[in-house]
Scaffold this active site. Structure first.
Site, PDB file in Angstrom:
ATOM      1  N   VAL A 169       1.925  61.151 -20.337  1.00 49.97           N
ATOM      2  CA  VAL A 169       2.767  62.273 -19.956  1.00 49.97           C
ATOM      3  C   VAL A 169       3.078  62.240 -18.460  1.00 49.97           C
ATOM      4  CG1 VAL A 169       2.784  64.795 -19.647  1.00 49.97           C
ATOM      5  CG2 VAL A 169       2.115  63.799 -21.842  1.00 49.97           C
ATOM      6  N   GLU A 170       2.068  61.930 -17.657  1.00 41.40           N
ATOM      7  CA  GLU A 170       2.236  61.981 -16.210  1.00 41.40           C
ATOM      8  C   GLU A 170       3.111  60.859 -15.661  1.00 41.40           C
ATOM      9  OE1 GLU A 170       1.413  64.237 -14.087  1.00 41.40           O
ATOM     10  OE2 GLU A 170       0.217  65.529 -15.393  1.00 41.40           O
TER      11      GLU A 170
END
Length: 379
Positions: A169-170
């Site tokens: 996600v990051e």
């Protein structure tokens, strides 16, 4: 860390840079749903404390119009900043030089004013992160780092799929770690963004401590528009408090060393109370009437305060067999014309410590499920 090498990276602006991703929504069959009119609101990211891992970009105060100067040493708060850091052994000459090297980045001020969490429903938000390419890349990342993830799970009690999903996600597993100089990002937001100036000047202080401790050039490290760095997007205070030298080579390198990055994410979760083997969310059955104040608002609303026993007394019954003493938050997520309801349990709350958003936590959890399923099938 003196010889950190940088590979090309691009800016990650959640919901903007990846907003063009398109994939069919995942099928979820265990949530309670009800029809509703379409709405254009979702929980906004709330201000984060310095110990949080990734940047927090939303605040509710009315913005002020900052007075601009050519150099950051000319700002009214600069001298106070310098005096405070001099008390920690930094020289005035060095601090003046650092502030004079910092460059205002207008694109940062534009980016921080439009966080995806403040304008997307869950239905739109999840399409950004839970899509085939990110899942397949997650499986590959897991396969390539299998032994390290096994070690991290054994050491910290955090499931491999959660660690992989956070990094996915990051930064898309290290593909998009940010291209701004951290110095520029923190100075721009610390002096030219009144809403969050105190927070980001605090992170600028942490950054100066970091580069002194790690013996790196203050202008060399790069990250996101809010100064978050490496595979897991740690802001400077999170790096100093939670980054670990997981391969024991004498350096805490979350930029190029996947082993350190994996261990650091796992340690962050462990330090924030992850409970090994416990669930993250639970489906629910609901009473005929729901009170609006049952749903938490803002950053404070993320903290579980109502016990499961109390929820049951209200007619909110979890689908899992859980201790009535445990606490949970009632979640309401929008998908097109539907609403979904879940109970966010303790480990769900821990995920929100990484980023203060229910949407973010649900995206991480759902992505982790998809990656684990695909990983098990592939192996």
């Amino acid at each position: 860390m003196k010889d950190i090498k940088w590979v090309g990276s691009s800016l990650l602006i959640m919901g903007l840079a990846l907003g063009g991703c398109s994939s069919k929504p995942e099928t979820e069959t265990t949530a309670v749903t009800e029809k509703q009119p379409k709405q254009q609101q979702a929980e906004a990211k709330q201000e984060g404390k310095p110990e949080k891992a990734s940047e927090q970009v939303k605040e509710t105060e009315i913005p002020e119009q900052p007075v601009r100067f050519d150099r950051y040493t000319e700002y009214p708060d600069a001298q106070l900043f310098i005096e405070e850091m001099k008390s920690e052994g930094f020289s005035e000459a060095y601090l003046t030089e650092v502030l004079n090297q910092a460059k205002r980045q207008e694109s940062i001020l534009e980016a921080i004013s439009r966080p995806a969490e403040g304008r997307l429903t869950w239905g739109r938000y999840r399409k950004i992160f839970i899509e085939p390419k990110r899942i397949s890349q997650g499986v590959k990342f897991w396969q390539e780092n299998r032994d390290v993830l096994v070690k991290a799970e054994k050491t910290y009690g955090v499931p491999a799929e959660i660690i992989v999903a956070i990094i996915g996600v990051e930064t898309r597993y290290g593909r998009i770690t940010g291209s701004y100089r951290v110095l520029d990002a923190l100075a721009t937001l610390g002096f030219d963004y009144p809403r969050r100036s105190k927070f980001f000047r605090g992170q600028l202080k942490e950054y100066l401590r970091l580069v002194r401790e790690e013996s790196v050039d203050v202008t060399s490290l790069k990250g996101s528009y809010a100064g978050a760095m490496g595979y897991g997007q740690f802001i400077p205070s999170s790096y100093r408090n939670y980054a670990v030298d997981f391969d024991q080579d004498g350096q805490r390198d979350i930029w190029n060393n996947k082993t350190d990055a994996i261990g650091s994410v796992a340690n962050y979760f462990a330090e924030h109370g992850w409970k090994k083997g416990e669930p993250v969310i639970s489906a629910v059955s609901l009473p005929a009437t729901l009170e609006e104040d049952w749903f938490g608002k803002g950053r404070k609303g993320l903290t579980p305060k109502v016990t499961l026993g109390e929820w049951q007394e209200r007619g909110v019954t979890p689908g899992l067999s859980l201790s009535p003493e445990g606490k949970a938050t009632l979640l309401r997520l929008e998908i097109e014309e539907d609403k979904q309801y879940w109970l966010g349990l303790h480990n769900f709350y821990v995920i929100t410590r990484y980023n203060h958003s229910n949407l973010y936590a649900m995206a991480v959890y759902r992505l982790s499920e998809k990656i684990k399923q695909a990983y098990n099938t592939a192996n």
